[in-house]
Design a protein around this motif. Structure first.
Motif, PDB file in Angstrom:
ATOM      1  N   ARG A   1       5.708  -0.641  65.630  1.00 45.79           N
ATOM      2  CA  ARG A   1       5.247   0.004  64.394  1.00 45.79           C
ATOM      3  C   ARG A   1       5.272  -0.972  63.228  1.00 45.79           C
ATOM      4  O   ARG A   1       4.347  -1.007  62.415  1.00 45.79           O
ATOM      5  CB  ARG A   1       6.151   1.209  64.104  1.00 45.79           C
ATOM      6  N   ARG A   2       6.298  -1.808  63.146  1.00 44.57           N
ATOM      7  CA  ARG A   2       6.390  -2.802  62.070  1.00 44.57           C
ATOM      8  C   ARG A   2       5.171  -3.719  62.072  1.00 44.57           C
ATOM      9  O   ARG A   2       4.551  -3.952  61.027  1.00 44.57           O
ATOM     10  CB  ARG A   2       7.655  -3.630  62.263  1.00 44.57           C
ATOM     11  N   ASP A   3       4.798  -4.230  63.246  1.00 40.06           N
ATOM     12  CA  ASP A   3       3.675  -5.160  63.330  1.00 40.06           C
ATOM     13  C   ASP A   3       2.361  -4.475  62.995  1.00 40.06           C
ATOM     14  O   ASP A   3       1.492  -5.054  62.328  1.00 40.06           O
ATOM     15  CB  ASP A   3       3.606  -5.775  64.729  1.00 40.06           C
TER      16      ASP A   3
ATOM     17  N   CYS B   1       7.257  -4.105  54.200  1.00 36.88           N
ATOM     18  CA  CYS B   1       7.092  -3.418  55.486  1.00 36.88           C
ATOM     19  C   CYS B   1       8.272  -3.728  56.405  1.00 36.88           C
ATOM     20  O   CYS B   1       8.789  -2.842  57.099  1.00 36.88           O
ATOM     21  CB  CYS B   1       5.782  -3.845  56.146  1.00 36.88           C
ATOM     22  N   GLU B   2       8.694  -4.988  56.419  1.00 38.07           N
ATOM     23  CA  GLU B   2       9.858  -5.384  57.220  1.00 38.07           C
ATOM     24  C   GLU B   2      11.092  -4.597  56.782  1.00 38.07           C
ATOM     25  O   GLU B   2      11.870  -4.107  57.616  1.00 38.07           O
ATOM     26  CB  GLU B   2      10.118  -6.885  57.048  1.00 38.07           C
TER      27      GLU B   2
ATOM     28  N   ARG C   1       2.169  -3.752  59.191  1.00 36.82           N
ATOM     29  CA  ARG C   1       1.884  -4.985  58.471  1.00 36.82           C
ATOM     30  C   ARG C   1       0.397  -5.326  58.554  1.00 36.82           C
ATOM     31  O   ARG C   1      -0.234  -5.672  57.549  1.00 36.82           O
ATOM     32  CB  ARG C   1       2.733  -6.107  59.055  1.00 36.82           C
TER      33      ARG C   1
ATOM     34  N   VAL D   1      10.970  -0.830  57.930  1.00 40.99           N
ATOM     35  CA  VAL D   1      11.253  -0.622  59.349  1.00 40.99           C
ATOM     36  C   VAL D   1      12.715  -0.948  59.654  1.00 40.99           C
ATOM     37  O   VAL D   1      13.361  -0.261  60.458  1.00 40.99           O
ATOM     38  CB  VAL D   1      10.293  -1.453  60.218  1.00 40.99           C
ATOM     39  N   ALA D   2      13.272  -1.964  59.000  1.00 45.37           N
ATOM     40  CA  ALA D   2      14.692  -2.288  59.185  1.00 45.37           C
ATOM     41  C   ALA D   2      15.567  -1.108  58.764  1.00 45.37           C
ATOM     42  O   ALA D   2      16.581  -0.803  59.415  1.00 45.37           O
ATOM     43  CB  ALA D   2      15.057  -3.535  58.392  1.00 45.37           C
TER      44      ALA D   2
ATOM     45  N   ALA E   1       9.930   0.832  67.047  1.00 43.37           N
ATOM     46  CA  ALA E   1      10.014   0.403  65.648  1.00 43.37           C
ATOM     47  C   ALA E   1       9.439  -1.000  65.468  1.00 43.37           C
ATOM     48  O   ALA E   1       8.796  -1.291  64.451  1.00 43.37           O
ATOM     49  CB  ALA E   1      11.462   0.449  65.162  1.00 43.37           C
ATOM     50  N   VAL E   2       9.654  -1.877  66.443  1.00 48.52           N
ATOM     51  CA  VAL E   2       9.126  -3.238  66.363  1.00 48.52           C
ATOM     52  C   VAL E   2       7.600  -3.204  66.423  1.00 48.52           C
ATOM     53  O   VAL E   2       6.909  -3.887  65.654  1.00 48.52           O
ATOM     54  CB  VAL E   2       9.692  -4.108  67.507  1.00 48.52           C
TER      55      VAL E   2
ATOM     56  N   ARG F   1       4.257  -7.695  53.121  1.00 53.88           N
ATOM     57  CA  ARG F   1       4.809  -8.008  54.432  1.00 53.88           C
ATOM     58  C   ARG F   1       6.331  -7.833  54.428  1.00 53.88           C
ATOM     59  O   ARG F   1       6.914  -7.221  55.325  1.00 53.88           O
ATOM     60  CB  ARG F   1       4.414  -9.431  54.817  1.00 53.88           C
TER      61      ARG F   1
END
Length: 259
Positions: free
Chosen positions: A100-102, A216-217, A105, A220-221, A97-98, A213
């Protein structure tokens, strides 16, 4: 061989190669959909023939599609035992998930800088579908819209090489979301997920990179929260069919419309 015959043979070969590639792409799409919707259950063993019968395509495109899906870790090839659908590994998915988040973004910000008028029109259309489309919306329909939006952002970003890395991450996350929405959160969870996707679309259409941004955060959270709740509440049989289901636990149809 005369020049005209050579040209004909070359054109025929190109058409055949194009047709083969199209069939492989179709097989990939159909198998991925069955993976995400858990119609191919996590941990289940399959034969190539089973997949052929399910999606209605021949051995060669199915074999090629499965090889790609295995490289992307959605399936595992087991010599002499066929294929195994990758189980849902919640610990691994937290780490993914981390990543994917980046990547989301990066792709979203690049897409905002390069988006054409036609691509913007497509975002408007998908936004309307989320807000005013099928009622009640099924999780399958939401995933269809979500996938279209993800594909659009990758295309608009101009960084097409990212598709091979980002697409399986989306599929893995979509399957976990599917399980949560159909077994735990239902209509409330779907509304929350739709709201977060609308926020990203609005940021893209307004050209607000900071809002994109942040959105997107938040998306994913939300996915990580789903993973945490699945860990606490879900029968492990849903994560890996090789686990025996807990006696007395309720099992809803995972492809059902959210109510």
């Amino acid at each position: 061989m005369a020049d005209s015959q050579k040209a004909f043979a070359s054109a025929s070969g190109e058409r055949e190669a194009g047709r083969s590639a199209d069939l492989t792409a179709t097989a990939y799409e159909r198998i991925e959909e069955l993976f995400v919707s858990m119609r191919f259950a996590p941990g289940a063993f399959l034969r190539t023939q089973d997949i052929q019968a399910e999606i209605g395509l021949g051995r060669t495109p199915v074999h090629q599609a499965v090889r790609r899906l295995a490289a992307e870790t959605l399936f595992e090839i087991r010599p002499r035992n066929g294929l195994m659908v990758a189980p849902i590994d919640l610990a691994r998915e937290r780490h993914l998930a981390v990543l994917r988040r980046d990547m989301i973004r990066f792709v979203t910000e690049a897409a905002m800088r390069n988006m054409t008028a036609n691509e913007r029109a497509r975002v408007h259309y998908l936004r309307r579908e989320l807000l005013c489309g099928e009622t009640p919306m099924s999780v399958d329909r939401f995933n269809e819209i979500d996938k279209s939006f993800d594909t659009l952002l990758i295309q608009a970003s101009g960084e097409r090489f990212l598709e091979r890395a980002l697409r399986p991450l989306h599929a893995i996350a979509r399957r976990t979301g599917y399980l949560h929405l159909t077994q735990i959160s239902g209509e409330t969870g779907l509304a929350r997920t739709v709201e977060r996707h609308i926020a990203i679309m609005d940021a893209v259409l307004s050209g607000n990179e900071r809002a994109a941004r942040d959105s997107c955060e938040a998306l994913v959270a939300c996915g990580i929260d789903m993973i945490d709740e699945l860990e606490r509440r879900i029968d492990p049989h849903w994560l890996d069919i090789r686990y025996a289901p807990v006696k007395g636990s309720e099992a809803k149809n995972p492809s059902a419309t959210v109510t």
